[in-house]
Scaffold this motif. Sequence first.
Motif, PDB file in Angstrom:
ATOM      1  N   VAL A   1      -8.104  11.335  43.498  1.00 29.16           N
ATOM      2  CA  VAL A   1      -8.324  12.710  43.954  1.00 29.16           C
ATOM      3  C   VAL A   1      -9.809  13.023  43.999  1.00 29.16           C
ATOM      4  N   ALA A   2     -10.526  12.601  42.970  1.00 27.32           N
ATOM      5  CA  ALA A   2     -11.964  12.856  42.906  1.00 27.32           C
ATOM      6  C   ALA A   2     -12.683  12.196  44.075  1.00 27.32           C
ATOM      7  N   LYS A   3     -12.291  10.966  44.398  1.00 30.62           N
ATOM      8  CA  LYS A   3     -12.926  10.241  45.498  1.00 30.62           C
ATOM      9  C   LYS A   3     -12.614  10.903  46.836  1.00 30.62           C
ATOM     10  N   ASP A   4     -11.349  11.307  47.028  1.00 31.49           N
ATOM     11  CA  ASP A   4     -10.940  11.912  48.293  1.00 31.49           C
ATOM     12  C   ASP A   4     -11.624  13.250  48.538  1.00 31.49           C
ATOM     13  N   LEU A   5     -11.834  14.016  47.465  1.00 36.36           N
ATOM     14  CA  LEU A   5     -12.414  15.353  47.602  1.00 36.36           C
ATOM     15  C   LEU A   5     -13.912  15.379  47.362  1.00 36.36           C
ATOM     16  N   GLY A   6     -14.493  14.248  46.988  1.00 33.56           N
ATOM     17  CA  GLY A   6     -15.934  14.192  46.793  1.00 33.56           C
ATOM     18  C   GLY A   6     -16.428  14.947  45.586  1.00 33.56           C
ATOM     19  N   VAL A   7     -15.656  14.909  44.481  1.00 38.90           N
ATOM     20  CA  VAL A   7     -16.057  15.588  43.242  1.00 38.90           C
ATOM     21  C   VAL A   7     -15.970  14.592  42.093  1.00 38.90           C
ATOM     22  N   LYS A   8     -16.433  15.006  40.917  1.00 35.67           N
ATOM     23  CA  LYS A   8     -16.386  14.150  39.745  1.00 35.67           C
ATOM     24  C   LYS A   8     -14.983  14.189  39.127  1.00 35.67           C
ATOM     25  N   PRO A   9     -14.548  13.094  38.482  1.00 37.44           N
ATOM     26  CA  PRO A   9     -13.239  13.085  37.801  1.00 37.44           C
ATOM     27  C   PRO A   9     -13.123  14.195  36.757  1.00 37.44           C
ATOM     28  N   GLU A  10     -14.244  14.513  36.081  1.00 39.31           N
ATOM     29  CA  GLU A  10     -14.208  15.577  35.077  1.00 39.31           C
ATOM     30  C   GLU A  10     -13.851  16.921  35.712  1.00 39.31           C
ATOM     31  N   THR A  11     -14.323  17.144  36.941  1.00 37.22           N
ATOM     32  CA  THR A  11     -14.014  18.384  37.642  1.00 37.22           C
ATOM     33  C   THR A  11     -12.528  18.473  37.962  1.00 37.22           C
ATOM     34  N   VAL A  12     -11.923  17.334  38.331  1.00 36.60           N
ATOM     35  CA  VAL A  12     -10.488  17.301  38.617  1.00 36.60           C
ATOM     36  C   VAL A  12      -9.680  17.633  37.362  1.00 36.60           C
TER      37      VAL A  12
ATOM     38  N   LEU B   1      -1.753  14.321  35.841  1.00 39.53           N
ATOM     39  CA  LEU B   1      -2.256  13.168  36.576  1.00 39.53           C
ATOM     40  C   LEU B   1      -2.680  12.072  35.602  1.00 39.53           C
ATOM     41  N   ASN B   2      -2.424  10.816  35.980  1.00 31.68           N
ATOM     42  CA  ASN B   2      -2.976   9.727  35.190  1.00 31.68           C
ATOM     43  C   ASN B   2      -4.402   9.454  35.658  1.00 31.68           C
ATOM     44  N   GLN B   3      -5.090   8.561  34.955  1.00 34.09           N
ATOM     45  CA  GLN B   3      -6.506   8.350  35.250  1.00 34.09           C
ATOM     46  C   GLN B   3      -6.716   7.802  36.657  1.00 34.09           C
ATOM     47  N   GLU B   4      -5.800   6.929  37.116  1.00 34.32           N
ATOM     48  CA  GLU B   4      -5.935   6.381  38.467  1.00 34.32           C
ATOM     49  C   GLU B   4      -5.819   7.476  39.522  1.00 34.32           C
TER      50      GLU B   4
END
Length: 291
Positions: free
Chosen positions: A164-175, A156-159
Amino acid sequence: MNSTALVPKQNTELALPLPVGSLDQYIQRAYGVPALSAEEEYELAVRFHKENDLDAARKLVMAHLRFVIHIARGYNGYGLALNDIIQEGNIGLMKAVKRFDPLIGVRLVSFAVHWIRAEIHEFVLRNWRIVKVATTKAQRKLFFNLRSKKKRLGWLNQEEVNTVAKDLGVKPETVLEMERRLSAYDTAFDAPSDDDEEDAWKAPAAYLQDFQTPDPAQVLENDDWKDRQQSRLTAALEALDERSKDILRRRWLTEERATLHDLAGEYGVSAERIRQIEAAAMKKMQASIAS
């Protein structure tokens, strides 16, 4: 797993035999069971919960086996056998039938989907990898949604990570952490290697130290050292005079150790004198063992 075991037998009274010889035959037989109307489903559920009619429960489960198969096929991408996934889904279906209340006004299929998916999720998490990839609630959520959220193959790229993080309600680091876990693979601990080159890939068994199983050479060395130390200790003790030997044995080598005052009374000397004899004997033994 044999397809005849696809219908769980946790409760022998509710065992649902489908005598088929393959998974395809099982699926064909399951889809051959007629679907229930809302009225038929309600009547069977009432009979089961009010009269404990196990035949009614069996009919409810049998009529929904096709639904379990439909859900199970959605988990084919995890490298697990479809018949095993169906088996776990069937367990969830039976749990749903047991807990289904026909008076709440919904169809069994709407109620059972959560139980079926829960059992399949647990099975996938237990068996997809030797090392668990999802332990927290957020990680479990990511595990089952990350693939469907990815728009292309590869990393995945950063965008995309942020989306994904926003849709699933988690932090980008977790993704990112979950993506790394999903991209990893298990390695056989003792996989054979036909290549004798020094720089060839080696299985972990070739270089990882086993801290649980004692090294035979180390065990032999330790035993030999203990034997030699015991022999030296015995020889040093025997080299003492009888009084010193008796004092040391009774002070240190018996279960009921004598006190300085006890020995002083027996030998007719002061407790301080017994302590001096004891200390001198210890020094002699230490010098004898060290030599």
